[in-house]
Write a protein that holds these residues in place. Structure first.
Motif, PDB file in Angstrom:
ATOM      1  N   VAL A 130      10.225   6.948   2.672  1.00  0.00           N
ATOM      2  CA  VAL A 130       9.200   6.270   3.395  1.00  0.00           C
ATOM      3  C   VAL A 130       9.963   5.276   4.118  1.00  0.00           C
ATOM      4  O   VAL A 130      10.410   4.248   3.489  1.00  0.00           O
ATOM      5  CB  VAL A 130       8.101   5.629   2.423  1.00  0.00           C
ATOM      6  CG1 VAL A 130       7.037   4.924   2.778  1.00  0.00           C
ATOM      7  CG2 VAL A 130       7.468   6.917   1.409  1.00  0.00           C
ATOM      8  N   SER A 131       9.775   5.199   5.406  1.00  0.00           N
ATOM      9  CA  SER A 131      10.577   4.462   6.361  1.00  0.00           C
ATOM     10  C   SER A 131       9.350   3.527   7.205  1.00  0.00           C
ATOM     11  O   SER A 131       8.446   3.770   7.500  1.00  0.00           O
ATOM     12  CB  SER A 131      11.234   5.152   7.447  1.00  0.00           C
ATOM     13  OG  SER A 131      11.904   4.270   8.245  1.00  0.00           O
ATOM     14  N   PRO A 169       0.719  -1.210  -0.030  1.00  0.00           N
ATOM     15  CA  PRO A 169      -0.027  -0.039  -0.070  1.00  0.00           C
ATOM     16  C   PRO A 169       0.991   1.198   0.144  1.00  0.00           C
ATOM     17  O   PRO A 169       0.556   2.268  -0.860  1.00  0.00           O
ATOM     18  CB  PRO A 169      -0.797  -0.130   1.258  1.00  0.00           C
ATOM     19  CG  PRO A 169      -0.874  -1.509   1.419  1.00  0.00           C
ATOM     20  CD  PRO A 169       0.278  -2.122   1.090  1.00  0.00           C
ATOM     21  N   ALA A 170       2.143   1.334   0.483  1.00  0.00           N
ATOM     22  CA  ALA A 170       2.801   2.475   0.775  1.00  0.00           C
ATOM     23  C   ALA A 170       3.561   2.767  -0.733  1.00  0.00           C
ATOM     24  O   ALA A 170       3.404   3.986  -1.082  1.00  0.00           O
ATOM     25  CB  ALA A 170       3.884   2.194   1.709  1.00  0.00           C
ATOM     26  N   SER A 211      12.772   3.053   2.600  1.00  0.00           N
ATOM     27  CA  SER A 211      13.574   2.441   3.708  1.00  0.00           C
ATOM     28  C   SER A 211      13.189   1.485   4.570  1.00  0.00           C
ATOM     29  O   SER A 211      12.128   1.470   5.264  1.00  0.00           O
ATOM     30  CB  SER A 211      14.142   3.602   4.651  1.00  0.00           C
ATOM     31  OG  SER A 211      15.092   3.384   5.692  1.00  0.00           O
ATOM     32  N   THR A 212      14.126   0.529   4.675  1.00  0.00           N
ATOM     33  CA  THR A 212      14.038  -0.745   5.772  1.00  0.00           C
ATOM     34  C   THR A 212      15.313  -0.545   6.692  1.00  0.00           C
ATOM     35  O   THR A 212      15.826  -1.528   6.826  1.00  0.00           O
ATOM     36  CB  THR A 212      13.899  -2.002   5.224  1.00  0.00           C
ATOM     37  OG1 THR A 212      14.687  -2.169   3.957  1.00  0.00           O
ATOM     38  CG2 THR A 212      12.304  -2.106   4.537  1.00  0.00           C
ATOM     39  N   VAL A 213      15.827   0.413   6.690  1.00  0.00           N
ATOM     40  CA  VAL A 213      16.950   0.569   7.710  1.00  0.00           C
ATOM     41  C   VAL A 213      16.521   0.575   9.030  1.00  0.00           C
ATOM     42  O   VAL A 213      15.517   1.271   9.248  1.00  0.00           O
ATOM     43  CB  VAL A 213      17.873   1.968   7.529  1.00  0.00           C
ATOM     44  CG1 VAL A 213      18.968   2.230   8.617  1.00  0.00           C
ATOM     45  CG2 VAL A 213      18.347   1.836   5.906  1.00  0.00           C
ATOM     46  N   ASP A 220       9.370  13.805   5.280  1.00  0.00           N
ATOM     47  CA  ASP A 220       9.357  12.142   5.337  1.00  0.00           C
ATOM     48  C   ASP A 220       8.154  11.544   5.807  1.00  0.00           C
ATOM     49  O   ASP A 220       7.379  12.226   6.253  1.00  0.00           O
ATOM     50  CB  ASP A 220      10.855  11.789   5.775  1.00  0.00           C
ATOM     51  CG  ASP A 220      12.095  11.991   5.311  1.00  0.00           C
ATOM     52  OD1 ASP A 220      11.921  12.098   4.023  1.00  0.00           O
ATOM     53  OD2 ASP A 220      13.120  12.214   5.984  1.00  0.00           O
ATOM     54  N   TYR A 221       8.028  10.319   5.634  1.00  0.00           N
ATOM     55  CA  TYR A 221       7.059   9.758   5.860  1.00  0.00           C
ATOM     56  C   TYR A 221       7.444   8.509   6.771  1.00  0.00           C
ATOM     57  O   TYR A 221       8.293   7.668   6.407  1.00  0.00           O
ATOM     58  CB  TYR A 221       5.986   8.882   4.908  1.00  0.00           C
ATOM     59  CG  TYR A 221       5.598  10.050   3.836  1.00  0.00           C
ATOM     60  CD1 TYR A 221       4.589  10.797   3.867  1.00  0.00           C
ATOM     61  CD2 TYR A 221       6.415  10.747   2.753  1.00  0.00           C
ATOM     62  CE1 TYR A 221       3.878  11.933   3.346  1.00  0.00           C
ATOM     63  CE2 TYR A 221       6.141  11.587   1.995  1.00  0.00           C
ATOM     64  CZ  TYR A 221       4.691  12.345   2.247  1.00  0.00           C
ATOM     65  OH  TYR A 221       4.316  13.273   1.532  1.00  0.00           O
TER      66      TYR A 221
END
Length: 213
Positions: A192-193, A93-94, A165-167, A212-213
């Motif tokens: 987008v994190s 969805p993001a 981002s999946t940091v 940012d989101y």
């Protein structure tokens, strides 16, 4: 609050174990909680890697793990209740929202170097392909490392519309600070994190992530 009335007539007691952000330690502590502490249920693990190290323990012991975090899916176990968001509830969805609302067409995928980000990014790339959008780059940061320079440089060269981002964890602070010093700002290239915690946000200047989101 539960103990004000009890649960099925019983009081709840808790035992805390520290996995030390080390995946084999999570497995050893799960074994100890079951064998020595005689716990009824385990709540916890953080990363998917820590969960995967505990999975064979609870399955062998026919015990129960409640896993609270967002995860990559692609796994099921009768001994684990997964209560966090799977990619179809969060990541897909993001990405679609970025495509529709931000008019993003070029996406850069950056994450910490372990199982959850790698799996999530493969799923994100499938969604980008379905949308007709482009993955212009993919980069991974050593788990917990502050050495984010290579990823920042790759993003700078790729010029994406959006960074996914999946940091995770302690790498988040250096990552966002270096984005700003490199001039990669949210007003033009928002992030987008899926994995930044309030405690990590508190350590950053207030203006660092506005947009940012």
């Amino acid at each position: 609050e539960i103990n004000e009335t009890g649960l099925l007539g019983r009081k709840i007691d808790w035992v805390i174990a520290d996995g030390r952000s080390d995946w084999p330690t999570f497995a050893r502590e799960a074994q100890r909680l079951i064998d020595e502490e005689k716990v009824s249920v385990i709540f916890g693990c953080w990363t998917s890697a820590s969960r995967k190290s505990v999975k064979p323990v609870v399955e062998q012991k026919n015990h129960l793990l409640i896993y609270p975090m967002a995860y990559e899916g692609l796994e099921q176990s009768p001994n684990i209740i997964y209560i966090g968001a799977a990619p179809n509830q969060q990541v897909i969805p993001a990405v679609s929202w970025c495509y529709e609302k931000l008019k993003a067409r070029k996406f850069f995928l950056v994450g910490s170097d372990y199982v959850w980000p790698h799996c999530v990014n493969e799923i994100a790339k499938d969604e980008l392909k379905a949308l007709g959008a482009e993955c212009v780059g993919e980069s991974y940061i050593l788990f917990g490392s502050s050495d984010v320079g290579a990823s920042i440089e790759a993003i700078r060269k790729a010029k994406p519309d959006v960074i996914i981002s999946t940091v995770v964890g302690d790498s988040n602070g250096p990552f966002y600070q270096r984005l700003q010093t490199a001039g990669i700002l949210p007003n033009r290239t928002p992030v987008v994190s899926f994995s930044i915690a309030e405690d990590e946000l508190r350590k950053l200047p207030l203006s660092t992530m506005v947009g940012d989101y």
